[in-house]
Write an enzyme that holds these catalytic residues in place. Structure first.
Site, short mmCIF file in Angstrom:
data_model
loop_
_atom_site.label_atom_id
_atom_site.label_comp_id
_atom_site.label_asym_id
_atom_site.label_seq_id
_atom_site.Cartn_x
_atom_site.Cartn_y
_atom_site.Cartn_z
N PHE A 1 0.86 -1.18 0.00
CA PHE A 1 0.00 0.00 0.00
C PHE A 1 0.90 1.24 0.00
O PHE A 1 1.74 1.38 0.90
CB PHE A 1 -0.87 -0.04 1.26
CG PHE A 1 -1.99 0.94 1.27
CD1 PHE A 1 -2.94 0.95 0.26
CD2 PHE A 1 -2.14 1.84 2.31
CE1 PHE A 1 -4.00 1.85 0.28
CE2 PHE A 1 -3.21 2.74 2.33
CZ PHE A 1 -4.12 2.74 1.31
N ASP B 1 1.59 -5.50 8.22
CA ASP B 1 0.40 -4.65 8.21
C ASP B 1 -0.81 -5.56 7.97
O ASP B 1 -0.87 -6.26 6.96
CB ASP B 1 0.54 -3.60 7.10
CG ASP B 1 -0.61 -2.60 7.08
OD1 ASP B 1 -1.74 -2.99 7.44
OD2 ASP B 1 -0.37 -1.45 6.68
N TYR C 1 -11.06 0.55 10.96
CA TYR C 1 -12.29 0.92 10.22
C TYR C 1 -12.60 0.02 9.04
O TYR C 1 -13.58 0.24 8.37
CB TYR C 1 -12.21 2.38 9.77
CG TYR C 1 -10.96 2.76 9.01
CD1 TYR C 1 -10.80 2.42 7.68
CD2 TYR C 1 -9.93 3.45 9.63
CE1 TYR C 1 -9.65 2.76 6.99
CE2 TYR C 1 -8.77 3.80 8.96
CZ TYR C 1 -8.64 3.45 7.64
OH TYR C 1 -7.50 3.78 6.96
N LYS C 2 -11.74 -0.96 8.76
CA LYS C 2 -12.04 -1.86 7.63
C LYS C 2 -12.86 -3.04 8.14
O LYS C 2 -13.99 -2.87 8.56
CB LYS C 2 -10.75 -2.26 6.93
CG LYS C 2 -10.15 -1.06 6.18
CD LYS C 2 -8.78 -1.31 5.61
CE LYS C 2 -8.26 -0.05 4.93
NZ LYS C 2 -6.82 -0.02 4.78
N ARG D 1 -12.64 -3.36 -7.32
CA ARG D 1 -12.42 -4.18 -6.14
C ARG D 1 -13.76 -4.45 -5.44
O ARG D 1 -14.56 -3.54 -5.25
CB ARG D 1 -11.52 -3.36 -5.21
CG ARG D 1 -10.69 -4.12 -4.24
CD ARG D 1 -9.65 -3.22 -3.67
NE ARG D 1 -10.20 -2.13 -2.86
CZ ARG D 1 -9.63 -1.64 -1.76
NH1 ARG D 1 -8.49 -2.14 -1.34
NH2 ARG D 1 -10.16 -0.64 -1.10
#
Ligand code: PLP
Length: 411
Positions: free
Chosen positions: A125, A196, A221-222, A370
């Site tokens: 990322f 991560d 928050y995912k 996605r």
């Protein structure tokens, strides 16, 4: 070919179907973006309202003790620990993933002072690479960020590498690394492994302690559904905790924050990695959301996520074979996270058309569409509906509407 009644049977047999009603979703929406912002869990709104009106409103500053606010980083950290195979006292909820990565990477470099390479991959990322770059700049360029293709990570681990920094699941393709194997290899070469878990925690079992991982970070928050901008978390293996010298040596990580000593002395254990005052509102929301995930069997969550992904890929292959979608997510279960992605030259406009018709996924530059699965919330019929609507958009060429080509600030 699969039919809609086959898909209905999958939902009827789903051992996790009872969880669907624990989420609040607007009617008519198929939500396949829980990997970007997890859906709202029932009970969170009440918890936050109670915190604001009753705790803050009535207890005022006494809430720190009376309502346990001060302990939330540890309590929420331990709950997250149960999802990622981390013993109590090895995880704390704080800050953002970016800040936590900065903190732990700084600490790990200090633990390998004679080494000068930070190893990561081109698919990481970009944010994580930016953090590494910033840290290197701060050292006056004393370190090198070495980026390699994912196939070359293992072979690139050598005696110059201080830290291996990887995201377990590739945010674009959904490819999943073998965390244990790479951690072992890093250790064999004397490097530390920092993972991560942003696209891992809450979507499938993670086994940090058993995999002997050194350090890890992830966001709230995912898949954890903590809400927009929820606090993140960090993990430090027990064996390393006392050697960590916090670079953001704030009072909440002090041995005695309220002694107001002039000198910093780190707290024992994981708490030294907390810098400043906890984000109580965000922690409370995350705390309540986690209770739902903790009721589920994560092995079942993973199995369903992979079945949903198989169904999505099969339906696209069967029904949209002529429309140019190129799957980029591995078919093999052992190396897949909780999403499926397709490349398509018109991916951005197609995704905008899908969202306009109630199917929410997202788009990652340059051309990746996605679709993420939150297995406690996503049903097989949602996948069926998403593909049916996608097919209709392609047949009608609805994506050609010029408003769908305009780029938004957030994609
Ligand atoms: C979402 C995500 C982040 C987010 O970092 P923030 O500091 O919360 O903005 C970091 N790393 C990865 C791999 C992510 O997927």
């Amino acid at each position: 070919m699969l039919t809609s009644s086959d898909v209905q049977i999958l939902d009827e047999r789903d051992p996790l179907s009872c969880f669907h009603d624990k989420f609040e979703l607007p009617a008519g929406v198929v939500y396949l973006d829980g990997n970007s912002l997890g859906p709202l869990v029932r009970g969170v709104a009440e918890r936050v309202r109670g915190l604001v009106e009753d705790e803050w409103g009535k207890r005022l500053v006494r809430g720190w003790m009376d309502c346990g606010w001060i302990d939330l980083p540890r309590i929420v950290g331990d709950k997250i620990g149960r999802l990622i195979g981390a013993a109590p006292g090895t995880v704390v909820a704080a800050d953002t993933t970016s800040v936590n990565l900065y903190k732990l990477l700084s600490a790990s470099l200090a633990l390998r002072p004679e080494r000068r390479v930070i190893l990561s991959d081109f698919g990481n990322f970009p944010n994580d690479l930016y953090i590494i770059q910033g840290l290197i700049a701060q050292t006056g360029g004393a370190y090198e960020l070495k980026l390699v293709d994912r196939e070359d990570v293992s072979a690139s681990l050598d005696e110059n590498v201080a830290a291996l920094v990887l995201t377990e699941v590739d945010y674009r393709t959904g490819y999943r690394y073998n965390m244990r194997e790479l951690t072992d290899k890093a250790h064999a070469m004397g490097a530390l492994a920092l993972w991560d878990l942003c696209h891992s925690a809450g979507a499938f079992p993670v086994d940090l302690d058993n995999a002997d991982v050194d350090l890890a970070v992830g966001c709230g928050y995912k898949y954890l559904s903590g809400g927009p901008g929820a606090p993140a978390y960090l993990y430090v293996a027990r064996r390393l905790q006392d050697s960590i010298k916090p670079v953001i040596s704030g009072w909440m990580g002090h041995e005695q924050p309220f002694a107001f000593d002039l000198d910093y002395r780190p707290a024992n254990g994981i708490l030294r990695n907390v810098a400043g005052t906890p984000h109580v509102l965000g922690l409370a929301a995350l705390d309540t959301a986690l209770d739902v995930l903790l009721e589920a069997d994560l092995a079942q969550v993973q199995e369903k996520s992979l079945q949903l992904g198989d169904l999505f890929m099969n339906l696209v292959e069967d029904q949209l074979g002529n429309f140019g979608f190129i799957p980029v997510t591995p078919r093999e279960w052992a190396i897949r996270g909780s999403q499926v992605s397709f490349r398509h030259p018109q991916g951005y406009a197609i995704m905008k058309a899908l969202i306009a018709e109630g199917v929410i996924g997202d788009f990652r530059a340059p051309d990746v569409m996605r679709f993420g699965f939150t297995p406690l919330c996503t049903r097989y019929q949602d996948v069926w509906r998403a593909v049916t609507i996608l097919k209709s958009i392609m047949e009608r060429e609805a994506w050609r509407d010029p408003s769908y080509s305009r780029r938004d600030k957030v994609t």
